[in-house]
Design a protein around this motif. Structure first.
Motif, PDB file in Angstrom:
ATOM      1  N   ILE A  37       0.795  -1.224   0.000  1.00 13.27           N
ATOM      2  CA  ILE A  37       0.000   0.000   0.000  1.00 13.27           C
ATOM      3  C   ILE A  37       0.824   1.268   0.000  1.00 13.27           C
ATOM      4  O   ILE A  37       0.285   2.345   0.096  1.00 13.27           O
ATOM      5  CB  ILE A  37      -0.964   0.016   1.202  1.00 13.27           C
ATOM      6  N   GLY A  38       2.134   1.191  -0.067  1.00 11.65           N
ATOM      7  CA  GLY A  38       2.895   2.434  -0.097  1.00 11.65           C
ATOM      8  C   GLY A  38       4.289   2.275   0.445  1.00 11.65           C
ATOM      9  O   GLY A  38       4.906   1.248   0.295  1.00 11.65           O
ATOM     10  N   VAL A  39       4.753   3.285   1.113  1.00 11.62           N
ATOM     11  CA  VAL A  39       6.129   3.365   1.561  1.00 11.62           C
ATOM     12  C   VAL A  39       6.312   2.676   2.903  1.00 11.62           C
ATOM     13  O   VAL A  39       5.474   2.767   3.772  1.00 11.62           O
ATOM     14  CB  VAL A  39       6.535   4.853   1.690  1.00 11.62           C
ATOM     15  N   SER A  40       7.435   1.981   3.047  1.00 11.45           N
ATOM     16  CA  SER A  40       7.818   1.373   4.312  1.00 11.45           C
ATOM     17  C   SER A  40       9.000   2.141   4.872  1.00 11.45           C
ATOM     18  O   SER A  40      10.023   2.231   4.228  1.00 11.45           O
ATOM     19  CB  SER A  40       8.254  -0.072   4.109  1.00 11.45           C
ATOM     20  N   THR A  41       8.847   2.691   6.054  1.00 15.85           N
ATOM     21  CA  THR A  41       9.972   3.353   6.706  1.00 15.85           C
ATOM     22  C   THR A  41       9.857   3.179   8.201  1.00 15.85           C
ATOM     23  O   THR A  41       8.799   2.863   8.727  1.00 15.85           O
ATOM     24  CB  THR A  41      10.042   4.871   6.418  1.00 15.85           C
ATOM     25  N   ILE A  42      10.956   3.410   8.862  1.00 10.92           N
ATOM     26  CA  ILE A  42      10.953   3.493  10.314  1.00 10.92           C
ATOM     27  C   ILE A  42      11.501   4.860  10.646  1.00 10.92           C
ATOM     28  O   ILE A  42      12.578   5.223  10.198  1.00 10.92           O
ATOM     29  CB  ILE A  42      11.826   2.384  10.946  1.00 10.92           C
ATOM     30  N   GLY A  43      10.785   5.639  11.404  1.00 11.47           N
ATOM     31  CA  GLY A  43      11.227   6.980  11.765  1.00 11.47           C
ATOM     32  C   GLY A  43      12.460   6.943  12.641  1.00 11.47           C
ATOM     33  O   GLY A  43      12.649   6.030  13.422  1.00 11.47           O
ATOM     34  N   ALA A  44      13.297   7.937  12.503  1.00 12.18           N
ATOM     35  CA  ALA A  44      14.570   7.963  13.206  1.00 12.18           C
ATOM     36  C   ALA A  44      14.407   8.083  14.717  1.00 12.18           C
ATOM     37  O   ALA A  44      15.344   7.868  15.443  1.00 12.18           O
ATOM     38  CB  ALA A  44      15.423   9.109  12.687  1.00 12.18           C
ATOM     39  N   THR A  45      13.236   8.393  15.201  1.00 13.83           N
ATOM     40  CA  THR A  45      13.093   8.590  16.632  1.00 13.83           C
ATOM     41  C   THR A  45      12.689   7.330  17.377  1.00 13.83           C
ATOM     42  O   THR A  45      12.783   7.287  18.586  1.00 13.83           O
ATOM     43  CB  THR A  45      12.050   9.686  16.916  1.00 13.83           C
ATOM     44  N   PHE A  46      12.247   6.291  16.737  1.00 13.43           N
ATOM     45  CA  PHE A  46      11.773   5.103  17.422  1.00 13.43           C
ATOM     46  C   PHE A  46      12.579   3.873  17.065  1.00 13.43           C
ATOM     47  O   PHE A  46      12.210   3.114  16.178  1.00 13.43           O
ATOM     48  CB  PHE A  46      10.284   4.847  17.110  1.00 13.43           C
ATOM     49  N   GLY A  47      13.693   3.669  17.740  1.00 13.29           N
ATOM     50  CA  GLY A  47      14.424   2.425  17.616  1.00 13.29           C
ATOM     51  C   GLY A  47      15.302   2.282  16.400  1.00 13.29           C
ATOM     52  O   GLY A  47      15.920   1.247  16.228  1.00 13.29           O
ATOM     53  N   ALA A  48      15.381   3.262  15.536  1.00 16.05           N
ATOM     54  CA  ALA A  48      16.256   3.159  14.373  1.00 16.05           C
ATOM     55  C   ALA A  48      17.705   3.304  14.833  1.00 16.05           C
ATOM     56  O   ALA A  48      17.978   3.822  15.913  1.00 16.05           O
ATOM     57  CB  ALA A  48      15.899   4.234  13.352  1.00 16.05           C
ATOM     58  N   PRO A  49      18.657   2.861  14.011  1.00 14.36           N
ATOM     59  CA  PRO A  49      20.063   2.988  14.398  1.00 14.36           C
ATOM     60  C   PRO A  49      20.441   4.438  14.666  1.00 14.36           C
ATOM     61  O   PRO A  49      19.919   5.361  14.040  1.00 14.36           O
ATOM     62  CB  PRO A  49      20.823   2.465  13.171  1.00 14.36           C
ATOM     63  N   SER A  50      21.384   4.638  15.578  1.00 17.66           N
ATOM     64  CA  SER A  50      21.767   6.001  15.969  1.00 17.66           C
ATOM     65  C   SER A  50      22.276   6.816  14.789  1.00 17.66           C
ATOM     66  O   SER A  50      22.026   8.023  14.718  1.00 17.66           O
ATOM     67  CB  SER A  50      22.811   5.962  17.075  1.00 17.66           C
ATOM     68  N   TRP A  51      22.971   6.185  13.847  1.00 16.35           N
ATOM     69  CA  TRP A  51      23.501   6.948  12.721  1.00 16.35           C
ATOM     70  C   TRP A  51      22.391   7.506  11.844  1.00 16.35           C
ATOM     71  O   TRP A  51      22.547   8.555  11.254  1.00 16.35           O
ATOM     72  CB  TRP A  51      24.529   6.138  11.911  1.00 16.35           C
ATOM     73  N   LEU A  52      21.261   6.837  11.761  1.00 15.79           N
ATOM     74  CA  LEU A  52      20.132   7.360  10.997  1.00 15.79           C
ATOM     75  C   LEU A  52      19.538   8.577  11.701  1.00 15.79           C
ATOM     76  O   LEU A  52      19.249   9.588  11.067  1.00 15.79           O
ATOM     77  CB  LEU A  52      19.071   6.275  10.789  1.00 15.79           C
ATOM     78  N   ALA A  53      19.399   8.509  13.013  1.00  9.93           N
ATOM     79  CA  ALA A  53      18.868   9.638  13.779  1.00  9.93           C
ATOM     80  C   ALA A  53      19.801  10.846  13.679  1.00  9.93           C
ATOM     81  O   ALA A  53      19.341  11.984  13.537  1.00  9.93           O
ATOM     82  CB  ALA A  53      18.669   9.235  15.242  1.00  9.93           C
TER      83      ALA A  53
END
Length: 162
Positions: A37-53
């Protein structure tokens, strides 16, 4: 799995199940759920790797103060700030030989892209669109740190920092 995606009015939202990533993260810890149904992402504020945040925090700026060809320098800066080793190179394609090679895109992975015959571009995967193209945060994206969707056909390698 850190969270799951819920469809609300054709928009994907991240439902937080835990606010803290495991101490020793691996790519599978951050794999987004794929939906039709669309885009899959994980926001940088909830559990993503520190380098992404960290990279997200630089959006709209140029922390390297260089005028051209600074995507690798930006990524090295971000990795250093997150306690990871850098590639020790200003060449985007140097990241193809960095870290652990992955078979496909993962949220938080480094994507190494082709640019012309010999050039390259590098950034961090934030998500994957419905067609399988990586959504990447990178330096020197319109002369600033920015986010864009790149053709999966341009991907030379996906690597996980080690």
């Amino acid at each position: 799995m850190i969270g799951k995606f819920v469809r609300v009015s054709s928009v994907l939202l991240l439902s937080t199940l835990a606010l803290q990533a495991p101490a020793l993260a691996s790519p599978s810890d951050f794999a987004p759920e794929r939906t039709g149904i669309g885009v899959s992402t994980i926001g940088a504020t909830f559990g993503a790797p520190s380098w992404l945040a960290i990279a997200e925090g630089y959006k709209g700026t140029n922390p390297t103060r260089k005028n051209s060809l600074w995507c690798a320098d930006f990524l090295n800066l971000v990795l250093g700030q997150s306690g990871m080793k850098s590639s020790n190179s200003s060449m985007a394609r140097s990241f193809a030989n960095y870290g652990r090679r992955l078979s496909g895109p993962q949220v938080g992975a480094i994507a190494v892209l082709s640019r012309g015959k010999r050039g390259g571009h590098v950034g961090i995967v934030k998500g994957i669109d419905a067609r399988g193209n990586p959504i990447i945060i990178s330096g020197n994206h319109g002369r600033r740190v920015g986010e864009g969707t790149y053709s999966r056909n341009r991907v030379i390698a996906y690597v996980w920092p080690s």
